[in-house]
Motif scaffolding. Structure first.
Motif, mmCIF file in Angstrom:
data_model
loop_
_atom_site.group_PDB
_atom_site.id
_atom_site.type_symbol
_atom_site.label_atom_id
_atom_site.label_comp_id
_atom_site.label_asym_id
_atom_site.label_seq_id
_atom_site.Cartn_x
_atom_site.Cartn_y
_atom_site.Cartn_z
ATOM 1 N N LEU A 16 0.818 -1.215 0.000
ATOM 2 C CA LEU A 16 0.000 0.000 0.000
ATOM 3 C C LEU A 16 0.852 1.265 0.000
ATOM 4 O O LEU A 16 0.328 2.365 -0.205
ATOM 5 C CB LEU A 16 -0.937 0.005 1.210
ATOM 6 N N GLY A 17 2.157 1.112 0.211
ATOM 7 C CA GLY A 17 3.020 2.289 0.201
ATOM 8 C C GLY A 17 3.389 2.753 -1.197
ATOM 9 O O GLY A 17 3.940 3.843 -1.374
ATOM 10 N N THR A 18 3.104 1.920 -2.223
ATOM 11 C CA THR A 18 3.359 2.333 -3.599
ATOM 12 C C THR A 18 2.411 3.457 -3.965
ATOM 13 O O THR A 18 1.194 3.315 -3.825
ATOM 14 C CB THR A 18 3.164 1.148 -4.561
ATOM 15 N N ALA A 19 2.948 4.566 -4.424
ATOM 16 C CA ALA A 19 2.114 5.754 -4.622
ATOM 17 C C ALA A 19 2.239 6.289 -6.049
ATOM 18 O O ALA A 19 3.184 7.025 -6.359
ATOM 19 C CB ALA A 19 2.497 6.842 -3.621
ATOM 20 N N PRO A 20 1.302 5.936 -6.933
ATOM 21 C CA PRO A 20 1.323 6.519 -8.278
ATOM 22 C C PRO A 20 1.097 8.023 -8.251
ATOM 23 O O PRO A 20 1.402 8.725 -9.211
ATOM 24 C CB PRO A 20 0.173 5.797 -8.998
ATOM 25 N N THR A 21 0.570 8.540 -7.128
ATOM 26 C CA THR A 21 0.335 9.984 -7.000
ATOM 27 C C THR A 21 1.617 10.771 -6.766
ATOM 28 O O THR A 21 1.578 12.004 -6.686
ATOM 29 C CB THR A 21 -0.645 10.258 -5.841
ATOM 30 N N ASP A 22 2.772 10.093 -6.674
ATOM 31 C CA ASP A 22 4.041 10.819 -6.558
ATOM 32 C C ASP A 22 4.210 11.803 -7.710
ATOM 33 O O ASP A 22 4.820 12.862 -7.552
ATOM 34 C CB ASP A 22 5.219 9.833 -6.559
ATOM 35 N N PHE A 23 3.663 11.449 -8.877
ATOM 36 C CA PHE A 23 3.821 12.300 -10.044
ATOM 37 C C PHE A 23 2.952 13.544 -9.993
ATOM 38 O O PHE A 23 3.207 14.500 -10.729
ATOM 39 C CB PHE A 23 3.487 11.519 -11.320
ATOM 40 N N LEU A 37 7.486 11.857 -18.417
ATOM 41 C CA LEU A 37 6.901 10.731 -17.673
ATOM 42 C C LEU A 37 5.456 11.033 -17.281
ATOM 43 O O LEU A 37 4.578 10.164 -17.357
ATOM 44 C CB LEU A 37 7.727 10.441 -16.416
ATOM 45 N N SER A 38 5.205 12.266 -16.869
ATOM 46 C CA SER A 38 3.865 12.635 -16.418
ATOM 47 C C SER A 38 2.884 12.758 -17.579
ATOM 48 O O SER A 38 1.757 12.274 -17.509
ATOM 49 C CB SER A 38 3.917 13.965 -15.659
ATOM 50 N N GLU A 39 3.321 13.392 -18.663
ATOM 51 C CA GLU A 39 2.403 13.729 -19.744
ATOM 52 C C GLU A 39 2.260 12.646 -20.805
ATOM 53 O O GLU A 39 1.214 12.547 -21.447
ATOM 54 C CB GLU A 39 2.867 15.031 -20.410
ATOM 55 N N ILE A 40 3.299 11.837 -20.988
ATOM 56 C CA ILE A 40 3.256 10.812 -22.033
ATOM 57 C C ILE A 40 3.192 9.401 -21.455
ATOM 58 O O ILE A 40 2.363 8.584 -21.852
ATOM 59 C CB ILE A 40 4.482 10.947 -22.964
ATOM 60 N N VAL A 41 4.073 9.116 -20.493
ATOM 61 C CA VAL A 41 4.171 7.737 -19.999
ATOM 62 C C VAL A 41 2.995 7.369 -19.101
ATOM 63 O O VAL A 41 2.412 6.282 -19.242
ATOM 64 C CB VAL A 41 5.507 7.523 -19.259
ATOM 65 N N SER A 42 2.622 8.251 -18.188
ATOM 66 C CA SER A 42 1.551 7.910 -17.242
ATOM 67 C C SER A 42 0.229 7.577 -17.927
ATOM 68 O O SER A 42 -0.409 6.566 -17.594
ATOM 69 C CB SER A 42 1.363 9.036 -16.222
ATOM 70 N N PRO A 43 -0.253 8.386 -18.904
ATOM 71 C CA PRO A 43 -1.494 8.012 -19.596
ATOM 72 C C PRO A 43 -1.371 6.683 -20.334
ATOM 73 O O PRO A 43 -2.331 5.901 -20.371
ATOM 74 C CB PRO A 43 -1.719 9.173 -20.575
#
Length: 424
Positions: free
Chosen positions: A77-84, A164-170
Motif C-alpha cells: 500500500l506504500g506504492t504511490a502513483p500519485t508521486d507524479f 513521464l507525467s504527460e506521455i508515460v503515465s497516460p
C-alpha cells in the motif's frame, strides 16, 4: 521469515560497507554525500570500479533492510502513483524556477506567482517535500534541496519528469486495457497495440512527428541520464577488446551525433570511426574538438534500412538502437549490413538494454532494467531483449552470423552482443 540475527547481520554488513565506501571516496578526493544544498556533489565514478561495486551492494542491502522493516501490507500500500501529481504540477507552473537558488519564498508569494490558491500550492509543495524536493526550513517558507535545485537548473531533468507525467503515465494507465483488447499482440513490438496507442490513437513516433514541441521535450528528456554512471560510454570502452583491432575501422550505425565514437576515439588512438545517421540528426552534431580524434572521425548520411555502403569494416556498431524495433525490422537492419561485410573478419557489436535473469543483478539495478523494459512496453509494445532473445535474433538474420559473446556490461544498464560474419 527473517530472524533478529539476520537483521543484526545485515546491519553490521551495511556498517562495514559504508565504512569501506567512505574510505574509497576520501581516497579519490570525493566528499561525503550530503543533502545540504551547498554541499558539493560527489562523483561516484571517479572513486573507481571497486567503489561502484560497494555502492551497488550497499543500495541493495539498504533496500532489503528497509523492506524487512515493513509489513507486506505496508510495502504494497506504500506504492504511490500519485508521486507524479506534485512533480507534474510544480513543473507545469514552473515552481522550481520561481524559487531562486540560494533564496527562499513563502507559500503566499508562490501562490501569487503561479495563480494557484494558497492551500493548493502548499499541498503540492509539502507533498513534494516528502520526496526531498524542496524543504520548509521555517513555517510557510520554501527553500531548495539538491533535488529541487537540479530541477530548477537542469532543463533535461525537468523534461524527463514532464515526459513521464504527460506521455508515460497516460500510456501506463491504458496498458492493461491494451492487453485485454489485443492479447495476442502483446510484446510483439507492434506500436499500434501499445497502451500509448490506445490512450492517444497514435503511436509515440507519430505524436513526436506531429508535435514538434513534444518532440523537443522528449529529446531533452532522453539527455537527462547523461551523467548517470549506468549509462556512461566508458562501460563500452571497457566492455569490448577494441585495442585488439589496431588501426581498424568502426562504423557507428545510427550513431547520432557521434557520442560513442568521440569517446572511443580518445581511448583508442589508432581506431577510425564513421558515424552514420539521418541528415537531420547529423546536422545537430557539433565539430569534433579533440585534436587527436578529428582526422579519425567522419560523418556519413545513411539509412540503416538500406544496404550498408561501407565495405570491409572491422566492426559495425550499434548503441541503443535495436530496443526500438521488432525482430522483423531488426533482422532487416542486420541483413542490410552483409553486402559490406568481409567473411571471417567483420563483426556486429551491439550495446543495448537487456533484461537480466532473476538474481543476476542486484535488485535495485534489476528494478531499473525492468522499469526500462516496462517503459518501452507501454510506449511502443517493445521491450529489452534477454540473452536468449539476442541469440535468436541473429539466428533469424541468417546462418552467416555466428554469435561469439553475449555479456552484461558491469555497473551498466547495457549488454554487449558480438557476432562474427562468416558469409552465406
Amino acid at each position: 521469515m527473517a530472524t533478529a540475527s539476520h537483521l543484526i547481520e545485515l546491519a553490521n554488513t551495511i556498517q562495514t560497507q559504508v565504512t569501506e565506501f567512505q574510505k574509497l571516496l576520501a581516497a579519490s578526493g570525493q566528499p561525503d554525500p550530503s543533502l545540504d544544498l551547498d554541499a558539493p556533489s560527489p562523483d561516484f565514478a571517479a572513486a573507481g570500479l571497486h567503489a561502484q561495486d560497494v555502492r551497488s551492494k550497499l543500495l541493495d542491502q539498504i533496500d532489503e533492510l528497509h523492506d524487512l522493516l515493513l509489513t507486506p501490507q505496508e510495502m504494497l500500500l506504500g506504492t504511490a502513483p500519485t508521486d507524479f501529481v506534485s512533480r507534474h504540477a510544480l513543473d507545469r507552473f514552473q515552481v522550481y524556477q520561481k524559487v531562486p537558488v540560494g533564496e527562499t519564498r513563502t507559500y503566499t508569494q508562490l501562490a501569487e506567482a503561479t495563480g494557484l490558491p494558497l492551500n493548493v500550492i502548499r499541498r503540492l509543495i509539502r507533498h513534494a517535500i516528502t520526496q526531498r524536493i524542496f524543504t520548509e526550513p521555517t513555517p510557510d517558507v520554501v527553500a531548495h534541496t539538491p533535488a529541487s535545485k537540479l530541477l530548477a537548473e537542469d532543463r533535461n531533468v525537468r523534461d524527463y519528469w514532464g515526459i513521464l507525467s504527460e506521455i508515460v503515465s497516460p500510456a501506463a494507465a491504458q496498458t492493461a486495457n491494451a492487453l485485454s483488447k489485443w492479447p495476442q499482440e502483446s510484446g510483439s513490438k507492434k506500436r499500434e497495440t501499445a497502451g500509448f496507442y490506445l490512450a492517444t490513437g497514435k503511436t509515440v513516433y507519430q505524436v513526436l512527428e506531429d508535435e514538434p514541441e513534444t518532440h523537443n521535450r522528449y529529446d531533452s528528456a532522453m539527455s537527462a541520464n547523461r551523467n548517470n554512471v549506468l549509462f556512461s560510454v566508458d562501460h563500452i570502452a571497457r566492455g569490448f577488446d577494441w585495442q585488439s583491432l589496431g588501426k581498424g575501422t568502426i562504423v557507428d550505425v545510427a550513431g547520432g551525433i557521434g557520442t560513442v565514437s568521440r569517446s572511443l576515439a580518445k581511448h583508442f588512438p589508432e581506431l577510425n570511426f564513421i558515424v552514420q545517421d539521418q541528415p537531420e540528426v547529423l546536422a545537430q552534431a557539433p565539430p569534433v574538438e579533440d585534436e587527436s580524434s578529428k582526422a579519425r572521425i567522419t560523418f556519413m548520411e545513411h539509412d540503416m534500412f538500406t544496404p550498408q555502403p561501407i565495405k570491409d569494416a572491422d566492426i559495425y556498431f550499434f548503441r541503443r538502437v535495436f530496443m526500438e524495433w521488432d525482430d522483423d525490422k531488426a533482422v532487416q537492419i542486420l541483413r542490410n549490413l552483409t553486402p559490406g561485410m568481409t567473411p571471417g573478419k567483420s563483426r556486429v557489436v551491439i550495446a543495448d538494454f537487456y533484461v537480466p535473469e532473476p538474481g543476476e543483478a542486484p535488485l535495485w539495478i534489476e528494478r531499473k532494467f525492468r522499469n526500462s523494459d516496462m517503459l518501452t512496453f507501454v510506449l511502443s509494445n517493445g521491450g529489452s531483449r534477454d540473452k536468449e532473445a539476442w541469440i535468436k535474433l541473429f539466428e533469424k538474420a541468417g546462418p552467416g552470423f555466428v554469435v561469439k559473446n553475449v555479456k552484461p556490461l558491469k555497473n551498466s544498464d547495457m549488454m554487449i552482443t558480438e557476432a562474427l560474419w562468416q558469409g552465406e
